[in-house]
Design a protein around this motif. Sequence first.
Motif, short mmCIF file in Angstrom:
data_model
loop_
_atom_site.label_atom_id
_atom_site.label_comp_id
_atom_site.label_asym_id
_atom_site.label_seq_id
_atom_site.Cartn_x
_atom_site.Cartn_y
_atom_site.Cartn_z
N SER A 12 0.84 -1.19 0.00
CA SER A 12 0.00 0.00 0.00
C SER A 12 0.88 1.25 0.00
O SER A 12 1.91 1.30 0.66
CB SER A 12 -0.91 0.02 1.23
N SER A 13 0.43 2.26 -0.74
CA SER A 13 1.24 3.46 -0.86
C SER A 13 0.35 4.64 -1.19
O SER A 13 -0.76 4.49 -1.72
CB SER A 13 2.32 3.30 -1.94
N ILE A 14 0.85 5.83 -0.87
CA ILE A 14 0.21 7.09 -1.21
C ILE A 14 1.26 7.95 -1.91
O ILE A 14 2.30 8.26 -1.33
CB ILE A 14 -0.35 7.81 0.02
N PHE A 89 -5.64 -5.11 14.45
CA PHE A 89 -6.71 -4.28 13.91
C PHE A 89 -6.80 -4.48 12.39
O PHE A 89 -5.79 -4.73 11.73
CB PHE A 89 -6.45 -2.80 14.22
N PRO A 90 -8.00 -4.36 11.82
CA PRO A 90 -8.15 -4.57 10.37
C PRO A 90 -7.41 -3.51 9.56
O PRO A 90 -7.34 -2.35 9.96
CB PRO A 90 -9.66 -4.49 10.16
N TYR A 91 -6.86 -3.94 8.44
CA TYR A 91 -6.21 -3.07 7.44
C TYR A 91 -4.98 -2.36 8.00
O TYR A 91 -4.61 -1.28 7.51
CB TYR A 91 -7.20 -2.04 6.90
N ILE A 92 -4.36 -2.92 9.02
CA ILE A 92 -3.12 -2.36 9.56
C ILE A 92 -2.02 -3.38 9.35
O ILE A 92 -2.17 -4.55 9.71
CB ILE A 92 -3.26 -1.99 11.05
N PHE A 93 -0.93 -2.94 8.80
CA PHE A 93 0.19 -3.80 8.45
C PHE A 93 0.92 -4.25 9.73
O PHE A 93 1.23 -3.44 10.59
CB PHE A 93 1.14 -3.03 7.54
N THR A 94 1.17 -5.55 9.85
CA THR A 94 1.88 -6.10 11.01
C THR A 94 3.37 -6.13 10.72
O THR A 94 3.86 -7.01 10.01
CB THR A 94 1.38 -7.52 11.32
N SER A 95 4.09 -5.18 11.26
CA SER A 95 5.52 -5.08 10.96
C SER A 95 6.33 -6.18 11.63
O SER A 95 7.37 -6.59 11.09
CB SER A 95 6.05 -3.71 11.40
N GLY A 168 -0.87 -16.88 13.09
CA GLY A 168 -2.16 -16.44 13.60
C GLY A 168 -2.93 -15.60 12.59
O GLY A 168 -4.15 -15.77 12.43
N HIS A 169 -2.23 -14.71 11.90
CA HIS A 169 -2.91 -13.85 10.93
C HIS A 169 -3.37 -14.65 9.70
O HIS A 169 -4.41 -14.34 9.12
CB HIS A 169 -1.97 -12.72 10.51
N LEU A 170 -2.59 -15.66 9.32
CA LEU A 170 -3.02 -16.50 8.20
C LEU A 170 -4.29 -17.27 8.55
O LEU A 170 -5.20 -17.40 7.72
CB LEU A 170 -1.91 -17.48 7.82
N LEU A 171 -4.36 -17.78 9.77
CA LEU A 171 -5.56 -18.51 10.18
C LEU A 171 -6.78 -17.60 10.21
O LEU A 171 -7.88 -17.98 9.75
CB LEU A 171 -5.33 -19.13 11.56
N MET A 172 -6.62 -16.38 10.70
CA MET A 172 -7.73 -15.43 10.70
C MET A 172 -8.12 -15.03 9.29
O MET A 172 -9.30 -14.82 8.99
CB MET A 172 -7.35 -14.20 11.53
#
Length: 224
Positions: A12-14, A89-95, A168-172
């Motif tokens: 994602s970029s602006i 949180f939704p749509y937030i990148f997990t660094s 965990g994020h893949l399972l969700m």
Amino acid sequence: MSNLFSVFDPTSSIMSTSMNWVSTFSGIIILPMMFWLVPSRMTIMWNKVTSTLHKEFKTLIGTNGINGSTFIFISVFTLILFNNFMGLFPYIFTSTSHLVVTLTMTLPLSLKFMIYGWINHTQLMLAHLVPQGTPPVVMPFMECIETISNLFRRSALAVPLATDMIAGHLLMTLLSNTGPSITYSIMMLLLVTRLPLLVLESALAIIQSYVFAVLSTLYSSEVN
């Protein structure tokens, strides 16, 4: 599979500027604001958490540790904990699900501990790296092998942190992708299933940050 793992890609970029890593540094803006307010329940709770971590890390480091070194590990714990929770949180990148971030934290700490030990406790480091009864001819090779293995062993802290966040994020993500193609009754069952998973991910975010900080403290105590 490329679509499944695309949630972990920094895309994602602006205006051609990547915005995924903004969540990592947003704590610099959000967290210091509470220290300017009247002490609230949040600040009192966080002060208790930091004081408890300080006492525990001080016990692990021992009496030979440098005063104030526990705050380094408290800062590492806070950084990892904040980024792990931001990724829930939704749509937030997990660094913290990327080795670029986790290795950036582990490699400097590992190199710092080893350089400090070699400079200040050279004989102790030599005795620690060479097993008892090693022939003198083999000692230089054992020093190199043990030094490299210790560096990799301490840097391996980055791998469990990243893999646990990814799993965990893949399972969700897999459970969420099945939503449009199921009935309402099964969707209600899916929502009930995701709630314990979300609680588990929240607990895992705390546990991973705590384990990372504790193991880093234990590694630092080896060179004191």
